[in-house]
Scaffold this motif. Structure first.
Motif, PDB file in Angstrom:
ATOM      1  N   PHE A 115      52.572  -9.854   4.259  1.00 23.00           N
ATOM      2  CA  PHE A 115      53.412 -10.618   3.332  1.00 23.00           C
ATOM      3  C   PHE A 115      53.939  -9.755   2.184  1.00 23.00           C
ATOM      4  CE2 PHE A 115      50.250 -13.438   5.210  1.00 23.00           C
ATOM      5  CZ  PHE A 115      51.040 -14.461   5.726  1.00 23.00           C
ATOM      6  N   LEU A 116      53.141  -8.770   1.787  1.00 20.53           N
ATOM      7  CA  LEU A 116      53.526  -7.850   0.710  1.00 20.53           C
ATOM      8  C   LEU A 116      53.476  -6.432   1.272  1.00 20.53           C
ATOM      9  CD1 LEU A 116      51.297  -9.304  -2.190  1.00 20.53           C
ATOM     10  CD2 LEU A 116      53.652  -9.941  -1.599  1.00 20.53           C
ATOM     11  N   PRO A 117      54.544  -5.994   1.931  1.00 20.00           N
ATOM     12  CA  PRO A 117      54.509  -4.723   2.659  1.00 20.00           C
ATOM     13  C   PRO A 117      54.298  -3.485   1.798  1.00 20.00           C
ATOM     14  CG  PRO A 117      56.732  -5.630   2.603  1.00 20.00           C
ATOM     15  CD  PRO A 117      55.825  -6.709   2.097  1.00 20.00           C
ATOM     16  N   ASP A 118      54.458  -3.595   0.489  1.00 18.15           N
ATOM     17  CA  ASP A 118      54.241  -2.444  -0.386  1.00 18.15           C
ATOM     18  C   ASP A 118      52.855  -2.438  -1.011  1.00 18.15           C
ATOM     19  OD1 ASP A 118      56.837  -1.452   0.038  1.00 18.15           O
ATOM     20  OD2 ASP A 118      57.667  -2.744  -1.518  1.00 18.15           O
ATOM     21  N   ALA A 119      51.990  -3.364  -0.613  1.00 21.56           N
ATOM     22  CA  ALA A 119      50.638  -3.420  -1.159  1.00 21.56           C
ATOM     23  C   ALA A 119      49.892  -2.124  -0.860  1.00 21.56           C
ATOM     24  CB  ALA A 119      49.885  -4.619  -0.586  1.00 21.56           C
ATOM     25  N   GLU A 120      49.089  -1.679  -1.824  1.00 11.24           N
ATOM     26  CA  GLU A 120      48.370  -0.414  -1.716  1.00 11.24           C
ATOM     27  C   GLU A 120      46.871  -0.638  -1.743  1.00 11.24           C
ATOM     28  OE1 GLU A 120      49.668   2.219  -4.863  1.00 11.24           O
ATOM     29  OE2 GLU A 120      51.663   1.283  -4.876  1.00 11.24           O
ATOM     30  N   GLY A 121      46.151   0.374  -1.267  1.00 11.71           N
ATOM     31  CA  GLY A 121      44.702   0.348  -1.310  1.00 11.71           C
ATOM     32  C   GLY A 121      44.153   1.610  -1.933  1.00 11.71           C
ATOM     33  N   MET A 122      42.912   1.545  -2.387  1.00  8.24           N
ATOM     34  CA  MET A 122      42.224   2.695  -2.977  1.00  8.24           C
ATOM     35  C   MET A 122      40.801   2.733  -2.457  1.00  8.24           C
ATOM     36  SD  MET A 122      41.616   3.531  -7.038  1.00  8.24           S
ATOM     37  CE  MET A 122      43.314   4.051  -7.298  1.00  8.24           C
ATOM     38  N   GLU A 123      40.420   3.869  -1.886  1.00  5.79           N
ATOM     39  CA  GLU A 123      39.065   4.061  -1.358  1.00  5.79           C
ATOM     40  C   GLU A 123      38.581   5.441  -1.807  1.00  5.79           C
ATOM     41  OE1 GLU A 123      35.551   4.302   0.012  1.00  5.79           O
ATOM     42  OE2 GLU A 123      36.607   2.391   0.253  1.00  5.79           O
ATOM     43  N   LYS A 124      37.447   5.482  -2.473  1.00  2.00           N
ATOM     44  CA  LYS A 124      37.028   6.751  -3.076  1.00  2.00           C
ATOM     45  C   LYS A 124      36.364   7.714  -2.089  1.00  2.00           C
ATOM     46  CE  LYS A 124      32.430   5.493  -4.829  1.00  2.00           C
ATOM     47  NZ  LYS A 124      31.583   5.429  -6.044  1.00  2.00           N
ATOM     48  N   ILE A 137      49.611 -16.074  -5.471  1.00  2.00           N
ATOM     49  CA  ILE A 137      49.380 -15.657  -6.856  1.00  2.00           C
ATOM     50  C   ILE A 137      50.213 -14.429  -7.187  1.00  2.00           C
ATOM     51  CG2 ILE A 137      47.647 -14.695  -8.419  1.00  2.00           C
ATOM     52  CD1 ILE A 137      45.584 -16.478  -6.889  1.00  2.00           C
ATOM     53  N   ALA A 138      50.221 -13.454  -6.287  1.00  2.02           N
ATOM     54  CA  ALA A 138      50.979 -12.229  -6.530  1.00  2.02           C
ATOM     55  C   ALA A 138      52.474 -12.513  -6.657  1.00  2.02           C
ATOM     56  CB  ALA A 138      50.724 -11.232  -5.403  1.00  2.02           C
ATOM     57  N   ARG A 139      52.994 -13.362  -5.801  1.00  2.15           N
ATOM     58  CA  ARG A 139      54.428 -13.660  -5.835  1.00  2.15           C
ATOM     59  C   ARG A 139      54.835 -14.433  -7.080  1.00  2.15           C
ATOM     60  NH1 ARG A 139      55.444 -15.122   0.594  1.00  2.15           N
ATOM     61  NH2 ARG A 139      55.867 -12.964   1.266  1.00  2.15           N
ATOM     62  N   ASP A 140      53.904 -15.160  -7.661  1.00  2.22           N
ATOM     63  CA  ASP A 140      54.228 -15.852  -8.909  1.00  2.22           C
ATOM     64  C   ASP A 140      54.326 -14.875 -10.067  1.00  2.22           C
ATOM     65  OD1 ASP A 140      54.386 -18.407 -10.594  1.00  2.22           O
ATOM     66  OD2 ASP A 140      52.719 -17.315 -11.517  1.00  2.22           O
ATOM     67  N   VAL A 141      53.519 -13.815 -10.016  1.00  3.15           N
ATOM     68  CA  VAL A 141      53.482 -12.849 -11.113  1.00  3.15           C
ATOM     69  C   VAL A 141      54.718 -11.954 -11.107  1.00  3.15           C
ATOM     70  CG1 VAL A 141      52.180 -10.952 -12.134  1.00  3.15           C
ATOM     71  CG2 VAL A 141      50.972 -12.890 -11.135  1.00  3.15           C
ATOM     72  N   GLY A 142      55.201 -11.593  -9.924  1.00  3.93           N
ATOM     73  CA  GLY A 142      56.357 -10.708  -9.835  1.00  3.93           C
ATOM     74  C   GLY A 142      57.204 -11.024  -8.624  1.00  3.93           C
ATOM     75  N   GLU A 143      58.516 -10.786  -8.753  1.00  2.00           N
ATOM     76  CA  GLU A 143      59.434 -11.069  -7.638  1.00  2.00           C
ATOM     77  C   GLU A 143      59.151 -10.151  -6.461  1.00  2.00           C
ATOM     78  OE1 GLU A 143      64.269 -11.044  -6.805  1.00  2.00           O
ATOM     79  OE2 GLU A 143      63.502 -11.249  -8.848  1.00  2.00           O
ATOM     80  N   ASN A 144      58.876  -8.891  -6.746  1.00  2.00           N
ATOM     81  CA  ASN A 144      58.460  -7.930  -5.727  1.00  2.00           C
ATOM     82  C   ASN A 144      57.144  -7.335  -6.219  1.00  2.00           C
ATOM     83  OD1 ASN A 144      58.410  -6.250  -3.482  1.00  2.00           O
ATOM     84  ND2 ASN A 144      59.623  -4.660  -4.502  1.00  2.00           N
ATOM     85  N   PRO A 145      56.052  -8.103  -6.136  1.00  2.00           N
ATOM     86  CA  PRO A 145      54.829  -7.741  -6.853  1.00  2.00           C
ATOM     87  C   PRO A 145      54.162  -6.466  -6.353  1.00  2.00           C
ATOM     88  CG  PRO A 145      54.419  -9.553  -5.333  1.00  2.00           C
ATOM     89  CD  PRO A 145      55.902  -9.335  -5.347  1.00  2.00           C
ATOM     90  N   SER A 146      53.656  -5.716  -7.305  1.00  2.00           N
ATOM     91  CA  SER A 146      52.826  -4.559  -6.971  1.00  2.00           C
ATOM     92  C   SER A 146      51.386  -5.033  -6.868  1.00  2.00           C
ATOM     93  CB  SER A 146      52.967  -3.473  -8.036  1.00  2.00           C
ATOM     94  OG  SER A 146      52.692  -3.988  -9.329  1.00  2.00           O
ATOM     95  N   TYR A 147      50.668  -4.512  -5.890  1.00  2.90           N
ATOM     96  CA  TYR A 147      49.340  -5.030  -5.545  1.00  2.90           C
ATOM     97  C   TYR A 147      48.450  -3.866  -5.156  1.00  2.90           C
ATOM     98  CZ  TYR A 147      45.875  -7.650  -2.696  1.00  2.90           C
ATOM     99  OH  TYR A 147      44.727  -8.189  -2.154  1.00  2.90           O
ATOM    100  N   LEU A 148      47.247  -3.838  -5.716  1.00  5.36           N
ATOM    101  CA  LEU A 148      46.281  -2.793  -5.396  1.00  5.36           C
ATOM    102  C   LEU A 148      44.959  -3.424  -4.987  1.00  5.36           C
ATOM    103  CD1 LEU A 148      45.445   0.242  -5.395  1.00  5.36           C
ATOM    104  CD2 LEU A 148      44.672  -0.113  -7.768  1.00  5.36           C
ATOM    105  N   ASP A 149      44.414  -2.972  -3.863  1.00 11.38           N
ATOM    106  CA  ASP A 149      43.098  -3.382  -3.381  1.00 11.38           C
ATOM    107  C   ASP A 149      42.143  -2.232  -3.670  1.00 11.38           C
ATOM    108  OD1 ASP A 149      40.793  -3.925  -1.865  1.00 11.38           O
ATOM    109  OD2 ASP A 149      41.911  -4.917  -0.274  1.00 11.38           O
ATOM    110  N   VAL A 204      48.977  -7.367  -9.631  1.00 15.65           N
ATOM    111  CA  VAL A 204      47.684  -7.940  -9.238  1.00 15.65           C
ATOM    112  C   VAL A 204      46.784  -6.817  -8.736  1.00 15.65           C
ATOM    113  CG1 VAL A 204      46.479  -9.492  -7.642  1.00 15.65           C
ATOM    114  CG2 VAL A 204      48.684 -10.169  -8.587  1.00 15.65           C
ATOM    115  N   ILE A 205      45.529  -6.843  -9.163  1.00 17.92           N
ATOM    116  CA  ILE A 205      44.527  -5.945  -8.592  1.00 17.92           C
ATOM    117  C   ILE A 205      43.444  -6.803  -7.948  1.00 17.92           C
ATOM    118  CG2 ILE A 205      42.735  -4.228  -9.048  1.00 17.92           C
ATOM    119  CD1 ILE A 205      44.454  -3.009 -11.181  1.00 17.92           C
TER     120      ILE A 205
END
Length: 266
Positions: free
Chosen positions: A80-89, A53-65, A119-120
């Protein structure tokens, strides 16, 4: 809500005691999901679906968990998406236990998301918490999991999104109950078999998209599923199979009408 450091230390001590007698090294991810797994159970195909899903939205998709905890699912996505990020409060889950926080996980509240993402992913939202507004404001595609009857604030239908697809998997608790009944509780085989017939699967995966991209996301997921390979697996998936939560397995419980991992499109 933030965790108290002493409670975390006590829980980790319980995990160490559990490990000393565990029947399988993979059981802990379902018995101690906070430290070792996720509150939702997943297979490699769930990671693959998310990435497709992420790769369909963008060629180098930004992703946040959002609310990623220690990042168990996020680490799989990052393969698969080495630039994917996470957020933990809650910084205390790292620093209070002397655990090094990965650089790709930011300590921040979801209400303070400061940029847009392709994608989030919202894998867990505590009961009483609701950060759908900031999530919706910063993406066109949301993938969320919710524990049926618990995390209803993870639904985005009323926030300018269309639900594109959905599927069902067991929650950590569904799997843990079976693990305990099979390996750590003394009971007769007949009783165990009767209880197994009642097992449920309470985790729901929803894919949401803005109307302008919903059709594209739907078709991309359909194309991916057409070539999906259930034999592309993680080792821990054997626990799911043993406990009666197989890929495309239909449970006897009437509250679970569809086969597990079967995608329905809206």
């Amino acid at each position: 809500m933030p965790f108290f450091t002493q409670d975390l230390r006590n829980a980790r001590k319980s995990l160490e005691q559990y490990r000393a007698h565990a029947a399988s090294p993979h059981h802990e991810r379902y018995s101690f999901p906070f430290f070792c797994g996720t509150y939702f159970s997943y297979r490699r195909i769930d990671v693959r679906r998310t990435v497709a899903i992420a790769r369909d939205v963008g060629e180098n998709p930004s992703y946040l968990d959002v609310g990623c905890g220690y990042g168990d699912f996020l680490k799989r996505v990052r393969e698969f998406l080495p630039d994917a990020e996470g957020m933990e409060k809650d910084a205390g889950i790292f620093y209070g236990l002397g655990i090094e926080k990965p650089g790709y996980i930011a300590v921040s509240d979801a209400h303070w998301i400061s940029k847009r993402y392709d994608v989030i992913f919202v894998g867990w939202m505590e009961p009483g918490q609701d950060y759908r507004d900031p999530v919706a404001k910063n993406t066109d595609v949301v993938i969320t999991t919710l524990d049926q009857g618990l995390s209803l604030a993870a639904e985005f239908d009323g926030h300018g999104f269309e639900r594109v697809a959905r599927w069902r998997t067991p929650s950590w608790e569904d799997v843990n109950i079976e693990i305990m009944n099979r390996h750590y509780t003394k009971m007769g085989e007949q009783k165990r078999a009767e209880l197994a017939k009642m097992r449920g699967a309470h985790n729901l995966w929803y894919v949401y998209a803005r109307p302008r991209v919903a059709g594209r996301v739907r078709e991309a997921l359909k194309a991916h599923i057409a070539r999906e390979d259930p034999d592309d697996r993680y080792d821990f998936e054997a626990v799911l199979d043993e406990c009666g939560f197989g890929y495309m397995q239909k449970l006897e419980n009437p509250a679970v009408p569809e086969p597990l991992w079967q995608v329905s499109f809206d």
